[in-house]
Write a protein that holds these residues in place. Structure first.
Motif, mmCIF file in Angstrom:
data_model
loop_
_atom_site.group_PDB
_atom_site.id
_atom_site.type_symbol
_atom_site.label_atom_id
_atom_site.label_comp_id
_atom_site.label_asym_id
_atom_site.label_seq_id
_atom_site.Cartn_x
_atom_site.Cartn_y
_atom_site.Cartn_z
ATOM 1 N N ALA A 1 0.827 -1.208 0.000
ATOM 2 C CA ALA A 1 0.000 0.000 0.000
ATOM 3 C C ALA A 1 0.862 1.259 0.000
ATOM 4 O O ALA A 1 0.552 2.236 -0.690
ATOM 5 N N ILE A 2 1.942 1.241 0.775
ATOM 6 C CA ILE A 2 2.852 2.392 0.796
ATOM 7 C C ILE A 2 3.434 2.628 -0.597
ATOM 8 O O ILE A 2 3.517 3.776 -1.068
ATOM 9 N N SER A 3 3.825 1.559 -1.264
ATOM 10 C CA SER A 3 4.426 1.691 -2.599
ATOM 11 C C SER A 3 3.436 2.268 -3.600
ATOM 12 O O SER A 3 3.770 3.151 -4.401
ATOM 13 N N ILE A 4 2.195 1.769 -3.554
ATOM 14 C CA ILE A 4 1.183 2.226 -4.519
ATOM 15 C C ILE A 4 0.818 3.682 -4.272
ATOM 16 O O ILE A 4 0.750 4.498 -5.214
ATOM 17 N N VAL A 5 0.593 4.053 -3.009
ATOM 18 C CA VAL A 5 0.223 5.433 -2.691
ATOM 19 C C VAL A 5 1.379 6.382 -2.998
ATOM 20 O O VAL A 5 1.174 7.498 -3.493
ATOM 21 N N ALA A 6 2.610 5.949 -2.715
ATOM 22 C CA ALA A 6 3.767 6.797 -3.015
ATOM 23 C C ALA A 6 3.912 7.024 -4.514
ATOM 24 O O ALA A 6 4.340 8.098 -4.950
ATOM 25 N N ALA A 7 3.530 6.028 -5.306
ATOM 26 C CA ALA A 7 3.644 6.164 -6.763
ATOM 27 C C ALA A 7 2.496 6.972 -7.362
ATOM 28 O O ALA A 7 2.709 7.780 -8.269
ATOM 29 N N LEU A 8 1.280 6.764 -6.849
ATOM 30 C CA LEU A 8 0.104 7.411 -7.433
ATOM 31 C C LEU A 8 -0.223 8.757 -6.802
ATOM 32 O O LEU A 8 -0.898 9.582 -7.422
ATOM 33 N N GLY A 9 0.231 8.967 -5.574
ATOM 34 C CA GLY A 9 -0.087 10.212 -4.890
ATOM 35 C C GLY A 9 -1.029 9.978 -3.721
ATOM 36 O O GLY A 9 -1.751 8.983 -3.668
ATOM 37 N N ARG A 10 -1.031 10.934 -2.816
ATOM 38 C CA ARG A 10 -1.819 10.814 -1.588
ATOM 39 C C ARG A 10 -3.248 11.280 -1.825
ATOM 40 O O ARG A 10 -3.494 12.442 -2.101
ATOM 41 N N SER A 11 -4.199 10.347 -1.736
ATOM 42 C CA SER A 11 -5.615 10.678 -1.843
ATOM 43 C C SER A 11 -6.421 9.502 -1.308
ATOM 44 O O SER A 11 -5.900 8.381 -1.184
ATOM 45 N N GLN A 12 -7.683 9.749 -1.021
ATOM 46 C CA GLN A 12 -8.528 8.682 -0.505
ATOM 47 C C GLN A 12 -8.750 7.604 -1.562
ATOM 48 O O GLN A 12 -8.760 6.405 -1.244
ATOM 49 N N THR A 13 -8.899 8.015 -2.814
ATOM 50 C CA THR A 13 -9.104 7.043 -3.891
ATOM 51 C C THR A 13 -7.897 6.128 -4.047
ATOM 52 O O THR A 13 -8.047 4.899 -4.172
ATOM 53 N N ASN A 14 -6.710 6.688 -4.039
ATOM 54 C CA ASN A 14 -5.503 5.873 -4.175
ATOM 55 C C ASN A 14 -5.302 4.968 -2.969
ATOM 56 O O ASN A 14 -4.806 3.843 -3.106
ATOM 57 N N LEU A 15 -5.681 5.444 -1.797
ATOM 58 C CA LEU A 15 -5.572 4.612 -0.593
ATOM 59 C C LEU A 15 -6.506 3.414 -0.683
ATOM 60 O O LEU A 15 -6.126 2.281 -0.352
ATOM 61 N N ILE A 16 -7.740 3.641 -1.135
ATOM 62 C CA ILE A 16 -8.698 2.546 -1.301
ATOM 63 C C ILE A 16 -8.181 1.541 -2.322
ATOM 64 O O ILE A 16 -8.247 0.319 -2.111
ATOM 65 N N LEU A 17 -7.651 2.037 -3.431
ATOM 66 C CA LEU A 17 -7.120 1.162 -4.475
ATOM 67 C C LEU A 17 -5.942 0.347 -3.961
ATOM 68 O O LEU A 17 -5.845 -0.864 -4.221
ATOM 69 N N ALA A 18 -5.058 0.981 -3.209
ATOM 70 C CA ALA A 18 -3.881 0.283 -2.686
ATOM 71 C C ALA A 18 -4.275 -0.828 -1.720
ATOM 72 O O ALA A 18 -3.762 -1.946 -1.797
ATOM 73 N N LEU A 19 -5.188 -0.528 -0.804
ATOM 74 C CA LEU A 19 -5.626 -1.541 0.155
ATOM 75 C C LEU A 19 -6.402 -2.662 -0.540
ATOM 76 O O LEU A 19 -6.296 -3.829 -0.160
ATOM 77 N N GLY A 20 -7.175 -2.300 -1.574
ATOM 78 C CA GLY A 20 -7.929 -3.316 -2.304
ATOM 79 C C GLY A 20 -7.032 -4.281 -3.048
ATOM 80 O O GLY A 20 -7.252 -5.497 -3.030
ATOM 81 N N ILE A 21 -6.001 -3.766 -3.701
ATOM 82 C CA ILE A 21 -5.060 -4.638 -4.419
ATOM 83 C C ILE A 21 -4.337 -5.557 -3.438
ATOM 84 O O ILE A 21 -4.121 -6.742 -3.711
ATOM 85 N N GLY A 22 -3.977 -5.007 -2.265
ATOM 86 C CA GLY A 22 -3.278 -5.825 -1.278
ATOM 87 C C GLY A 22 -4.108 -6.979 -0.750
ATOM 88 O O GLY A 22 -3.559 -8.027 -0.381
ATOM 89 N N ALA A 23 -5.427 -6.818 -0.704
ATOM 90 C CA ALA A 23 -6.302 -7.869 -0.170
ATOM 91 C C ALA A 23 -6.820 -8.811 -1.240
ATOM 92 O O ALA A 23 -7.530 -9.771 -0.924
ATOM 93 N N THR A 24 -6.486 -8.567 -2.498
ATOM 94 C CA THR A 24 -7.014 -9.385 -3.591
ATOM 95 C C THR A 24 -6.550 -10.832 -3.512
ATOM 96 O O THR A 24 -7.318 -11.764 -3.792
#
Length: 297
Positions: free
Chosen positions: A147-170
């Motif tokens: 999640a840290i890697s994805i948010v750091a790459a895409l930028g800090r936002s609620q949408t990116n945080l949701i996407l990062a956590l979702g990919i991690g739980a897939t």
């Protein structure tokens, strides 16, 4: 005439069987008092998320509702923060943010994981190996680090945080669904569906997947708590929700410098996180026990 006459009783028998099974599941769940307590806590959290203005005495962004770092009192139940904002109000409004992140991220993980698990389990062979090895790589990376890697790459936002956590739980959903598909696809009614020419899409989503819903539902209920905790951790290190938006992890991060002198600034957001994660875990465990046919007495 005789076929029509027999079709109606058979339909009624199937409906009665489904209703009986549903009542049995509800009865088994209600006997688990701890799980019922978790369910009612979740209902309370959902009510706070949907109608925060009915509970919170102030807006989450209103400053100078009282003196800075006012101790808990009748006017400010959880005290105030460094800006004089009411902590109780911010915790209530933060419920909406935390639950939204938890539910939406799990929804993304459920959809992606279910699709991957269905394809992998149904077709097998090389397709199964390729998908499962990719899932193994995904599971080898800790969810927080991913999640840290994805948010750091895409930028800090609620949408990116949701996407990062979702990919991690897939990956977890993909493994659960694949295991169920491997079991169900060998049943006789699946062979009958193939024999009458049903397409793979229809077999998977109309015949196999409905019989795999129980473990998926349990995985969803347990994963929501983990996502809430992950979102709080991301906000705590500064990669989650940006202030002044209320989020429990962000409130912990903002108050850590003042914890020695003002215990309530960190305590109440931390208790909110603990209560939410605890409630979803209790509910998930109780739901798993109620849906497991091996536990029938």
């Amino acid at each position: 005439m005789s076929n029509a006459a027999t079709a109606v009783p058979e339909t009624r028998l199937r409906d009665r069987a489904k209703n009986s099974q549903t009542r049995e599941i509800i009865s088994r769940f209600m006997k688990n008092k701890v799980a019922v307590a978790g369910f009612f806590i979740i209902l309370l959290l959902v009510f706070c998320a949907l109608f925060p203005s009915l509970i919170a005495p102030y807006s989450y962004e209103t400053m100078s509702t009282g003196p800075s770092f006012a101790n808990p009192s009748a006017e400010h139940l959880f005290g105030t923060d460094e800006f004089g904002r009411d902590i109780f109000s911010r915790v209530i409004y933060g419920t909406r943010t935390s639950l939204a992140i938890g539910l939406l991220s799990v929804l993304i993980a459920c959809v992606l994981g279910t699709i991957l698990g269905c394809i992998s389990g149904y077709y097998g062979n090389l397709t199964d190996n390729l998908i499962m090895r990719a899932v193994d790589i995904l599971l080898a990376i800790p969810n927080l680090m991913l999640a840290i890697s994805i948010v750091a790459a895409l930028g800090r936002s609620q949408t990116n945080l949701i996407l990062a956590l979702g990919i991690g739980a897939t990956g977890g959903f993909a493994r659960v669904v694949r295991g169920q598909i491997l079991t169900v696809k060998e049943q006789e009614y699946i062979e009958v569906a193939r024999a009458i020419g049903a397409s793979d899409f229809r077999i998977i989503f109309c015949h196999i997947l409905p019989n795999c819903l129980a473990p998926i539902i349990v995985q969803i209920s347990i994963s929501v708590g983990s996502s809430i905790l992950g979102a709080a951790g991301m906000s705590f290190i500064g990669l989650g929700i940006a202030p002044p938006n209320p989020e429990w992890g962000a409130m912990l991060s903002a108050g850590r410098s003042f914890f020695r002198d003002h215990w309530f600034v960190e305590t109440f957001p931390g208790l909110a996180i603990m209560l939410a994660v605890f409630a979803f875990n209790l509910f998930g465990d109780g739901l798993r026990d109620a849906l497991d046919p091996r536990l029938k007495t």
